[in-house]
Write a protein that holds these residues in place. Structure first.
Motif, PDB file in Angstrom:
ATOM      1  N   THR A   1       1.026  -1.280   0.082  1.00 37.37           N
ATOM      2  CA  THR A   1      -0.152  -0.098  -0.166  1.00 37.37           C
ATOM      3  C   THR A   1       0.933   1.272  -0.007  1.00 37.37           C
ATOM      4  OG1 THR A   1      -0.083  -0.382   2.340  1.00 37.37           O
ATOM      5  CG2 THR A   1      -2.104  -1.096   1.225  1.00 37.37           C
TER       6      THR A   1
ATOM      7  N   LYS B   1       2.173   0.207 -14.470  1.00 38.83           N
ATOM      8  CA  LYS B   1       1.174  -0.808 -13.974  1.00 38.83           C
ATOM      9  C   LYS B   1       1.444  -2.305 -14.176  1.00 38.83           C
ATOM     10  CE  LYS B   1      -2.401   2.236 -12.671  1.00 38.83           C
ATOM     11  NZ  LYS B   1      -3.892   2.477 -12.595  1.00 38.83           N
TER      12      LYS B   1
ATOM     13  N   LEU C   1      -7.373  -4.574  -2.914  1.00 40.72           N
ATOM     14  CA  LEU C   1      -8.196  -3.339  -3.128  1.00 40.72           C
ATOM     15  C   LEU C   1      -7.314  -1.990  -3.502  1.00 40.72           C
ATOM     16  CD1 LEU C   1     -10.934  -1.917  -3.167  1.00 40.72           C
ATOM     17  CD2 LEU C   1     -10.827  -1.603  -0.675  1.00 40.72           C
ATOM     18  N   ASP C   2      -6.331  -2.170  -2.724  1.00 40.71           N
ATOM     19  CA  ASP C   2      -5.320  -1.046  -3.082  1.00 40.71           C
ATOM     20  C   ASP C   2      -4.617  -1.253  -4.285  1.00 40.71           C
ATOM     21  OD1 ASP C   2      -3.254   1.222  -2.116  1.00 40.71           O
ATOM     22  OD2 ASP C   2      -2.121  -0.487  -2.642  1.00 40.71           O
TER      23      ASP C   2
ATOM     24  N   SER D   1      -5.957  -2.961  -6.869  1.00 35.19           N
ATOM     25  CA  SER D   1      -6.758  -2.595  -8.053  1.00 35.19           C
ATOM     26  C   SER D   1      -6.897  -1.271  -8.379  1.00 35.19           C
ATOM     27  CB  SER D   1      -8.357  -2.894  -7.482  1.00 35.19           C
ATOM     28  OG  SER D   1      -8.185  -4.569  -7.322  1.00 35.19           O
ATOM     29  N   ARG D   2      -6.581  -0.387  -7.411  1.00 36.64           N
ATOM     30  CA  ARG D   2      -7.001   1.073  -7.564  1.00 36.64           C
ATOM     31  C   ARG D   2      -5.476   1.736  -8.355  1.00 36.64           C
ATOM     32  NH1 ARG D   2      -9.445   2.190  -1.555  1.00 36.64           N
ATOM     33  NH2 ARG D   2     -11.477   1.777  -1.973  1.00 36.64           N
ATOM     34  N   ARG D   3      -4.210   0.987  -7.924  1.00 37.22           N
ATOM     35  CA  ARG D   3      -2.993   1.777  -8.073  1.00 37.22           C
ATOM     36  C   ARG D   3      -1.971   0.856  -9.164  1.00 37.22           C
ATOM     37  NH1 ARG D   3       0.398   3.113  -4.768  1.00 37.22           N
ATOM     38  NH2 ARG D   3      -0.108   1.459  -3.341  1.00 37.22           N
TER      39      ARG D   3
ATOM     40  N   ALA E   1     -13.324  -4.283  -5.787  1.00 35.73           N
ATOM     41  CA  ALA E   1     -13.692  -2.662  -5.631  1.00 35.73           C
ATOM     42  C   ALA E   1     -15.056  -2.704  -5.523  1.00 35.73           C
ATOM     43  CB  ALA E   1     -13.043  -2.059  -6.998  1.00 35.73           C
ATOM     44  N   ARG E   2     -16.012  -3.284  -6.071  1.00 40.39           N
ATOM     45  CA  ARG E   2     -17.395  -3.126  -6.229  1.00 40.39           C
ATOM     46  C   ARG E   2     -18.221  -3.853  -5.156  1.00 40.39           C
ATOM     47  NH1 ARG E   2     -21.420  -6.345  -7.848  1.00 40.39           N
ATOM     48  NH2 ARG E   2     -19.898  -7.815  -8.704  1.00 40.39           N
TER      49      ARG E   2
ATOM     50  N   LYS F   1     -11.039  -2.574   4.862  1.00 42.76           N
ATOM     51  CA  LYS F   1     -10.338  -2.007   3.670  1.00 42.76           C
ATOM     52  C   LYS F   1      -9.033  -1.481   3.943  1.00 42.76           C
ATOM     53  CE  LYS F   1     -14.847  -1.531   1.544  1.00 42.76           C
ATOM     54  NZ  LYS F   1     -15.536  -0.717   0.631  1.00 42.76           N
TER      55      LYS F   1
END
Length: 527
Positions: A287, A294, A317-318, A320-322, A395-396, A510
């Motif tokens: 994180t 990517k 989750l992290d 997935s975002r970055r 994420a959803r 999260k």
């Protein structure tokens, strides 16, 4: 392995927690507990306690709890992954203490007498009561006061057999714990951690490692050569999956590891294999890491024996975002989905050791962890999915929440379990005490101790890993463990056709800085 918890720094005592032998040690005149020895092998004749591995871990953890009550440092429990040798754990006689109750214990052990051990258990085999300095009467009074669950009170009676389940009986069940309770942890109790032996057990797990290698290779072969950037979350001290990806044709691999020592070890591996131009070891929490580019897909073996207990949800989750190009594509993740399966279970030692000589409430919700081959635990029904986490949908949809499952006790399983438990108890050398073994095996098979849970990993459409046999939940070899939260101070009697209604309330954060918390409640409804 764990991107946030890849550490293999653990207390020295935790290495002992995986040893297969232990000795009986007297704490006080009225308190005998089990404590580890440093040997993994011993030439002396053992007294085998059926499913003894959990007993050892229970006793070791109880010793820690008592130490904390007495103001001495607490030395914590057992690993989240199984590193137990193939040979079954045993009790060894390793003392010269000649006190009367010790002599009785020694006699029971040397004669391999289960009944002898039980006969003296009520007064001396008090693995932990937490009140070892008090009189027997005060101790029993104190134990009675703490034999309470959030949903009801179950009386504590020494070595009394379970009552027969009557028509329309409803017996409450409840427990709760966090993902780091009873486990060695890193960063101020926030993360589960491993030692190097645990990592080696993962590498050696033939039901796991070859399947990950196949999935990684297949994913790389499905793309243009030398085109895929790979992210390895929690590479560990051997950089195992990073090396696999590099050697299978990845363009570049970014391997993240939180532990400084494990990261240093991983760099040594990469250097020795001359893969410095293909693999970059990044030290720190995932994180907190930013990649120069990517990844096309991520390998994330951050799955606990309860699938979410190693902070997989927060980590994915992290990422997935970055960190991943197309996180909504299931092919961006290996594994693409993780599950926790569960079923009500009977447990030999929960029936064998009863209050007040053995107070299961002292676990304070912390589960017993079994080798997945341990026959001392048997399921009462077909398994059901307790957790189901799709990395592409995380994420959803997230993870956690509440779920109610109704299990029906399978009379066929109960009948089979009677024979299996008979074999377990007979391993204690009780051939001459068939009536005692006969009673114990029937009582154990017709009781529920908790909800057994274990992980299942779907790597892609064609490859999956099951730590227990799928779909029936039978025993098989795995480095993952079967987790059993004890739901009652004493086993609750059941029979074929009874319903066990269970509410799972899992709080899966999260944020990687907060451990997951788990709560199970419910009731046995006798028909």
């Amino acid at each position: 392995m764990h991107s946030s918890v890849g550490a293999w720094e653990r207390r020295k005592e935790s290495t002992m927690s995986r040893c297969s032998h232990f000795e009986l040690r007297t704490e006080t005149e009225h308190s005998t507990i089990l404590t580890p020895t440093s040997e993994r092998h011993d030439t002396s004749t053992p007294f085998e306690l059926g499913s003894g591995d959990p007993t050892y871990k229970q006793a070791q953890h109880y010793r820690s709890l008592v130490a904390s009550r007495e103001g001495t440092p607490v030395q914590k429990g057992w690993a989240t992954r199984d590193t137990t040798p193939i040979n079954r754990p045993t009790v060894q006689q390793k003392t010269t203490d000649s006190s009367p109750h010790r002599t009785a214990l020694r006699t029971a052990i040397m004669k391999r007498s289960l009944v002898g051990l039980l006969a003296i258990g009520g007064c001396s085999v008090k693995h932990v009561t937490g009140f070892s300095s008090e009189s027997n009467s005060n101790r029993r009074e104190a134990i009675g006061k703490i034999g309470r669950l959030s949903t009801g009170i179950i009386p504590l009676v020494a070595r009394s057999p379970p009552a027969t389940a009557n028509s329309q009986d409803v017996t409450p069940l409840s427990t709760k714990w966090t993902s780091v309770d009873g486990l060695n942890s890193l960063e101020s109790e926030k993360f589960v951690s491993f030692d190097k032996n645990s990592y080696q057990a993962m590498v050696n797990d033939q039901s796991r490692t070859p399947l990950f290698e196949k999935a990684i290779t297949n994913r790389l072969k499905s793309a243009e050569p030398d085109s895929q950037v790979v992210l390895d979350l929690g590479t560990g001290p051997f950089a195992l999956f990073a090396v696999m990806a590099a050697e299978a044709g990845a363009k570049h691999v970014y391997a993240i590891e939180a532990s400084a020592d494990a990261a240093a070890s991983a760099r040594d591996v990469i250097r020795k294999k001359k893969l410095e131009d293909k693999v970059t070891i990044l030290e720190g929490f995932s994180t907190d890491v930013t990649l120069p580019e990517k990844a096309d897909f991520a390998v994330a073996e951050i799955v606990g024996s309860v699938a979410t207990e190693e902070s997989a949800v927060a980590t994915i989750l992290d990422a997935s975002r970055r960190l991943v190009k197309d996180p909504a594509d299931p092919r961006s993740w290996i594994p693409s989905r993780v599950q926790t399966l569960g079923a009500p279970a009977s447990y030999t030692l929960h029936n064998l050791f009863r209050p007040p000589a053995f107070d299961w409430d002292k676990l304070d919700g912390q589960p017993v962890r079994f080798n997945c081959r341990d026959e001392g635990l048997q399921l009462l029904s077909d398994p059901a999915v307790v957790e189901d986490v799709s990395f592409a949908d995380i994420a959803r949809a997230g993870a956690g929440g509440t779920r109610q499952i109704t299990f029906t006790v399978d009379p066929g399983r109960v009948e089979e379990n009677v024979e299996k438990f008979g074999n377990e108890f007979a391993k204690n050398g009780q051939q001459r005490l068939a009536s005692e073994v006969g009673r114990l095996k029937v009582e154990t098979a017709n009781s529920v101790s908790g909800i057994a849970m274990w992980p299942r990993l779907i790597l892609d459409d064609d490859i999956e890993i099951n730590s227990r046999r799928y779909p029936d939940g039978g025993q098989q070899k795995s480095h993952w463990q079967t987790v059993l939260p004890i739901l009652s101070p004493e086993p609750v009697p059941v029979k074929g056709g009874d319903r066990i209604v269970v509410n799972f309330d899992f709080d899966i954060p999260k944020e990687v800085t907060r451990p997951a918390s788990y709560k199970i409640s419910g009731q046995v409804v006798s028909t």
